[in-house]
Design a protein around this motif. Structure first.
Motif, PDB file in Angstrom:
ATOM      1  N   ARG A 214       0.829  -1.212   0.000  1.00 31.32           N
ATOM      2  CA  ARG A 214       0.000   0.000   0.000  1.00 31.32           C
ATOM      3  C   ARG A 214       0.859   1.256   0.000  1.00 31.32           C
ATOM      4  O   ARG A 214       0.567   2.224  -0.712  1.00 31.32           O
ATOM      5  CB  ARG A 214      -0.930  -0.011   1.209  1.00 31.32           C
ATOM      6  CG  ARG A 214      -1.977   1.100   1.197  1.00 31.32           C
ATOM      7  CD  ARG A 214      -2.708   1.161   2.508  1.00 31.32           C
ATOM      8  NE  ARG A 214      -1.819   1.569   3.593  1.00 31.32           N
ATOM      9  CZ  ARG A 214      -1.512   2.840   3.860  1.00 31.32           C
ATOM     10  NH1 ARG A 214      -2.013   3.809   3.125  1.00 31.32           N
ATOM     11  NH2 ARG A 214      -0.714   3.134   4.857  1.00 31.32           N
ATOM     12  N   GLU A 219      -0.988   0.583  -3.935  1.00 35.25           N
ATOM     13  CA  GLU A 219      -2.190  -0.228  -4.128  1.00 35.25           C
ATOM     14  C   GLU A 219      -3.245   0.152  -3.091  1.00 35.25           C
ATOM     15  O   GLU A 219      -2.930   0.612  -1.995  1.00 35.25           O
ATOM     16  CB  GLU A 219      -1.853  -1.712  -4.006  1.00 35.25           C
ATOM     17  CG  GLU A 219      -0.994  -2.256  -5.120  1.00 35.25           C
ATOM     18  CD  GLU A 219      -0.868  -3.770  -5.051  1.00 35.25           C
ATOM     19  OE1 GLU A 219      -1.480  -4.364  -4.136  1.00 35.25           O
ATOM     20  OE2 GLU A 219      -0.189  -4.351  -5.916  1.00 35.25           O
ATOM     21  N   ASN A 220      -4.506  -0.029  -3.447  1.00 42.19           N
ATOM     22  CA  ASN A 220      -5.574   0.237  -2.483  1.00 42.19           C
ATOM     23  C   ASN A 220      -5.581  -0.871  -1.431  1.00 42.19           C
ATOM     24  O   ASN A 220      -5.036  -1.965  -1.656  1.00 42.19           O
ATOM     25  CB  ASN A 220      -6.927   0.327  -3.185  1.00 42.19           C
ATOM     26  CG  ASN A 220      -7.276  -0.969  -3.905  1.00 42.19           C
ATOM     27  OD1 ASN A 220      -7.587  -1.993  -3.284  1.00 42.19           O
ATOM     28  ND2 ASN A 220      -7.221  -0.931  -5.244  1.00 42.19           N
ATOM     29  N   LEU A 222      -7.743  -3.034  -0.288  1.00 45.79           N
ATOM     30  CA  LEU A 222      -8.326  -4.325  -0.643  1.00 45.79           C
ATOM     31  C   LEU A 222      -7.383  -5.127  -1.548  1.00 45.79           C
ATOM     32  O   LEU A 222      -7.156  -6.319  -1.328  1.00 45.79           O
ATOM     33  CB  LEU A 222      -9.665  -4.102  -1.339  1.00 45.79           C
ATOM     34  CG  LEU A 222     -10.389  -5.371  -1.800  1.00 45.79           C
ATOM     35  CD1 LEU A 222     -10.670  -6.294  -0.623  1.00 45.79           C
ATOM     36  CD2 LEU A 222     -11.678  -5.010  -2.537  1.00 45.79           C
ATOM     37  N   ARG A 223      -6.822  -4.470  -2.541  1.00 44.93           N
ATOM     38  CA  ARG A 223      -5.902  -5.162  -3.448  1.00 44.93           C
ATOM     39  C   ARG A 223      -4.630  -5.587  -2.715  1.00 44.93           C
ATOM     40  O   ARG A 223      -4.099  -6.688  -2.940  1.00 44.93           O
ATOM     41  CB  ARG A 223      -5.552  -4.232  -4.609  1.00 44.93           C
ATOM     42  CG  ARG A 223      -4.612  -4.854  -5.635  1.00 44.93           C
ATOM     43  CD  ARG A 223      -5.278  -6.004  -6.351  1.00 44.93           C
ATOM     44  NE  ARG A 223      -4.383  -6.577  -7.360  1.00 44.93           N
ATOM     45  CZ  ARG A 223      -4.662  -7.646  -8.076  1.00 44.93           C
ATOM     46  NH1 ARG A 223      -5.838  -8.244  -7.919  1.00 44.93           N
ATOM     47  NH2 ARG A 223      -3.806  -8.105  -8.955  1.00 44.93           N
ATOM     48  N   GLN A 226      -5.394  -8.671  -0.617  1.00 49.84           N
ATOM     49  CA  GLN A 226      -5.526  -9.868  -1.451  1.00 49.84           C
ATOM     50  C   GLN A 226      -4.166 -10.388  -1.908  1.00 49.84           C
ATOM     51  O   GLN A 226      -3.890 -11.592  -1.858  1.00 49.84           O
ATOM     52  CB  GLN A 226      -6.405  -9.550  -2.660  1.00 49.84           C
ATOM     53  CG  GLN A 226      -7.865  -9.303  -2.318  1.00 49.84           C
ATOM     54  CD  GLN A 226      -8.674  -8.853  -3.520  1.00 49.84           C
ATOM     55  OE1 GLN A 226      -8.119  -8.472  -4.556  1.00 49.84           O
ATOM     56  NE2 GLN A 226      -9.995  -8.904  -3.397  1.00 49.84           N
ATOM     57  N   ASP A 227      -3.303  -9.475  -2.347  1.00 44.49           N
ATOM     58  CA  ASP A 227      -1.971  -9.898  -2.783  1.00 44.49           C
ATOM     59  C   ASP A 227      -1.158 -10.456  -1.620  1.00 44.49           C
ATOM     60  O   ASP A 227      -0.413 -11.436  -1.780  1.00 44.49           O
ATOM     61  CB  ASP A 227      -1.233  -8.721  -3.415  1.00 44.49           C
ATOM     62  CG  ASP A 227      -1.851  -8.306  -4.743  1.00 44.49           C
ATOM     63  OD1 ASP A 227      -2.599  -9.121  -5.315  1.00 44.49           O
ATOM     64  OD2 ASP A 227      -1.597  -7.170  -5.176  1.00 44.49           O
TER      65      ASP A 227
END
Length: 309
Positions: A214, A219-220, A222-223, A226-227
């Motif tokens: 982040r 990245e946001n 949520l993404r 997930q990653d």
């Protein structure tokens, strides 16, 4: 005839006295002095034994003592300078040691006279002293981990997300102990304290990686979560199951002292298994929720601090 010499002589004849050691044929032998069985079988045999007086002359024991049979205990115990009776207590299946200690003290208060007291020894004594400190020690352990993580990440939000996985490990440990009908004794409590660090370790692997994505890659939340869950799945499973397999010998132990190993091993395996499987789902969710909540608060503060045009 000195009294001590009289007792020493009786102890040597009737019992035995160690003299020395000597080497012969490649072995070490012990030398004991003792009267023959035929010379100490009856009272008359004891009275015929002799002891040396201060002049070095033998004196027949029957001329200075009178022997008779009396009844008495085989051993006289004392504890803290008081006459004592030693009682060994075994716990019933499914009963914890703390429950047994409380029940014994209740029965003693109801049944024993007022001049009797109950004292505990060995493991029960240690549990009696340290049992009340278990919640405090557990809380201090959680606080220490929180402060260390807060200093490392310079944030209060991330340590809070990481430590949310700790209750999952505790519930898993208590559940597995209940399935095996084992009490949460002092050894199981040590396992719970160990689970705080183990459960936090899995959450750290997820949260630290997501936070790095982040901050550095933009990245946001949520993404990033997930990653992090996808990329850190294998390290989490490898380290967790390696530790679980290492604790299996504790959970299947037998023999002397097996109850301590069973409680600790079962608590660690159950807590870490549940925490590992659920952390992969819960921790990313907590991370995203915390990021969105704190992100909105930051935006609202920025909007209120912006000067009016």
């Amino acid at each position: 005839v000195p009294l001590q010499r009289l007792f020493d002589t009786l102890g040597t004849y009737v019992g035995s006295s160690f003299v020395n050691l000597f080497n012969r044929f490649g072995y070490v032998y012990q030398v004991y002095v003792q009267s023959e069985t035929s010379g100490r079988r009856t009272m008359e045999d004891v009275e015929r034994l002799t002891v040396l007086n201060n002049q070095g002359e033998p004196v027949r024991l029957g001329s200075i003592i009178q022997a008779r049979f009396v009844s008495g205990p085989t051993a006289v115990l004392s504890y803290n300078t008081y006459p004592a009776i030693e009682v060994a207590v075994g716990t019933a299946p499914g009963a914890s040691s703390g429950t047994v200690i409380a029940e014994i003290e209740r029965l003693a208060a109801e049944k024993l006279p007022s001049n009797y007291a109950v004292a505990w020894t060995e493991v029960a004594y240690q549990e009696k002293i340290a049992g009340g400190y278990a919640p405090l020690i557990f809380g201090l352990g959680v606080l220490m981990i929180f402060l260390l993580l807060a200093g490392q990440y310079e944030s209060v939000r991330l340590p809070f997300v990481i430590l949310l996985a700790t209750p999952l490990a505790i519930f898993g440990a208590i559940g597995f102990l209940a399935l095996r009908d084992l009490p949460l004794d002092i050894f199981g409590q040590v396992g719970l304290l160990l689970l705080v660090g183990l459960a936090a370790k899995n959450a750290i692997l997820l949260v630290a990686f997501a936070e790095d994505l982040r901050r550095n890659q933009g990245e946001n939340p949520l993404r990033a979560a997930q990653d992090a869950a996808r990329l850190r799945l294998r390290p989490i499973l490898m380290t967790s199951f390696a530790f679980i397999l290492g604790a299996v010998p504790l959970a299947i132990a037998s023999g002397a002292g097996a109850n301590a190993r069973l409680s600790m091993g079962t608590a660690v395996i159950g807590g870490l298994l549940v925490a590992t499987l659920i952390t992969l789902l819960i921790t990313p969710t907590f991370y995203v929720a915390a990021e969105r909540l704190f992100g909105r608060q930051k935006e609202s503060r920025r909007g209120s601090a912006r000067p009016a045009e």
